[in-house]
Design a protein around this motif. Structure first.
Motif, short mmCIF file in Angstrom:
data_model
loop_
_atom_site.label_atom_id
_atom_site.label_comp_id
_atom_site.label_asym_id
_atom_site.label_seq_id
_atom_site.Cartn_x
_atom_site.Cartn_y
_atom_site.Cartn_z
N ALA A 147 0.71 -1.18 0.27
CA ALA A 147 0.04 0.15 0.14
C ALA A 147 0.89 1.24 -0.10
N ASP A 148 2.06 1.20 0.78
CA ASP A 148 2.98 2.30 0.87
C ASP A 148 3.37 2.48 -0.62
N SER A 149 3.94 1.61 -1.21
CA SER A 149 4.52 1.51 -2.36
C SER A 149 3.47 2.18 -3.60
N LEU A 150 2.33 1.76 -3.47
CA LEU A 150 1.43 2.38 -4.43
C LEU A 150 1.21 3.56 -4.09
N SER A 151 0.98 4.03 -2.95
CA SER A 151 0.77 5.46 -2.62
C SER A 151 1.94 6.22 -2.95
N ARG A 152 3.06 5.91 -3.01
CA ARG A 152 4.25 6.72 -3.61
C ARG A 152 4.11 6.77 -5.13
N ALA A 153 3.82 5.69 -5.63
CA ALA A 153 3.65 5.79 -7.10
C ALA A 153 2.20 6.36 -7.63
N SER A 154 1.47 6.94 -6.87
CA SER A 154 0.26 7.41 -7.32
C SER A 154 0.49 8.96 -7.94
N SER A 155 1.58 9.47 -7.80
CA SER A 155 2.06 10.78 -8.56
C SER A 155 2.59 10.41 -9.88
N LEU A 156 2.69 9.27 -10.25
CA LEU A 156 3.47 8.90 -11.66
C LEU A 156 2.34 8.83 -12.75
N PRO A 157 2.83 8.86 -13.82
CA PRO A 157 1.79 8.67 -15.01
C PRO A 157 1.41 6.82 -14.89
N ALA A 158 0.32 6.67 -15.51
CA ALA A 158 -0.35 5.59 -15.49
C ALA A 158 0.80 4.48 -15.82
#
Length: 298
Positions: A147-158
């Motif tokens: 969940a933490d990894s995906l949260s950090r990635a949420s500001s990246l393009p798809a």
């Protein structure tokens, strides 16, 4: 992902979706099933009376709501309501509000792209767009670390978010398709969700749907992410080369996405913030390009 780890759909909504999938299903039969569950009845009536549908007179009876929408449109509404209720255990830093706002942008963008391409099933594309990233919530529920990894990635393009997922587990496209198969959702939703990051390898009869969903992903990123210049360029290219649309239509689509997201948010009880219009996006993209040029010159 193991099917035993996948959550079950809301029971009443699963029954409605299964019955509505039957070509012989009648409006009276569907209304009778909805009436057996007060919660679902209230949700359907609240949604039909929202600004999203723009009715002049308030609908107070389930039968009238079903008559107004028809079986197929009501099935799509119930699918959206079922998906919206899905809220797994998440890591403390993962923002569900941000996730649902982005999902709503995808839903509206998919509906508008389908309209501009000339497809008549706009409401179904809204449903597909809302569902296409639901696999992310399944992954978020696996562990706090993921969940933490995906949260950090949420500001990246798809496409970069997908790479992050696949370095640690299955991608959300695969997981989402597994979830909807487990829930016995219709194939016309499952297949486009499965291939929305890989449209060229979708079965030919679903290839255009998958392309529209990837286009919706780009438009959602364009509205939500800070670095807009490369996304704007990619979105115009995708519309022209893969959907056969004039890139100039992006202006109108983006403006309509912003206005429609606000209306759809009330229907699904999703909290949304300011939705930028095309002028704001173009200005942000120009400023980003100017900053890049200045950095290069320095």
């Amino acid at each position: 992902m193991n099917a035993n780890n996948l959550p079950l759909p809301p029971a009443a909504m699963a029954r409605i979706v299964q019955v509505a999938a039957d070509p012989a299903c009648s409006i009276a039969q569907l209304a009778a099933i909805i009436r057996t569950d007060p919660v679902v009845s209230a949700q359907v009536l609240r949604s039909v009376n929202s600004s999203f549908y723009g009715l002049r007179n308030k609908v107070v009876a389930v039968e009238r709501a079903v008559n107004f929408m028809g079986v197929r449109a009501l099935r799509n509404l119930v699918l959206c309501l079922a998906v919206r209720q899905f809220s797994p255990r998440t890591g403390a830093v993962f923002s569900l509000e941000q996730f649902w706002e982005c999902s709503l942008r995808r839903a509206v963008a998919a509906k508008l792209l389908a309209k501009h391409v000339g497809l008549a099933r706009e409401e179904e594309f809204f449903t597909m767009g809302l569902c296409q990233d639901l696999g992310v919530l399944v992954l978020v529920g696996v562990s706090d670390q993921l969940a933490d990894s995906l949260s950090r990635a949420s500001s990246l393009p798809a496409k970069e978010r997908l790479v992050v997922e696949r370095t640690e587990t299955d991608g959300h496209d695969e997981v989402g398709a597994q979830l909807f198969s487990h829930w016995e959702f219709p194939q016309d939703l499952i297949v486009p969700v499965r291939f929305h990051h890989d449209p060229d390898n979708a079965p030919p009869s679903y290839r255009l749907e998958a392309r529209i969903l990837l286009g919706a992903e780009l438009l959602a990123d364009l509205l939500g992410l800070d670095n807009k210049q490369p996304i704007l360029r990619e979105a115009v290219k995708w519309l022209e080369e893969r959907l056969g649309l004039d890139g100039a239509v992006l202006n109108a689509i983006v403006d309509e996405v912003g206005a429609t997201v606000t209306k759809a948010a009330s229907m699904l009880e999703i909290k949304v913030g300011h939705q930028p219009d095309y002028r704001e996006i173009a200005e942000a993209a120009s400023h980003g390009l100017l900053a890049l040029n200045m950095s290069y010159e320095e």
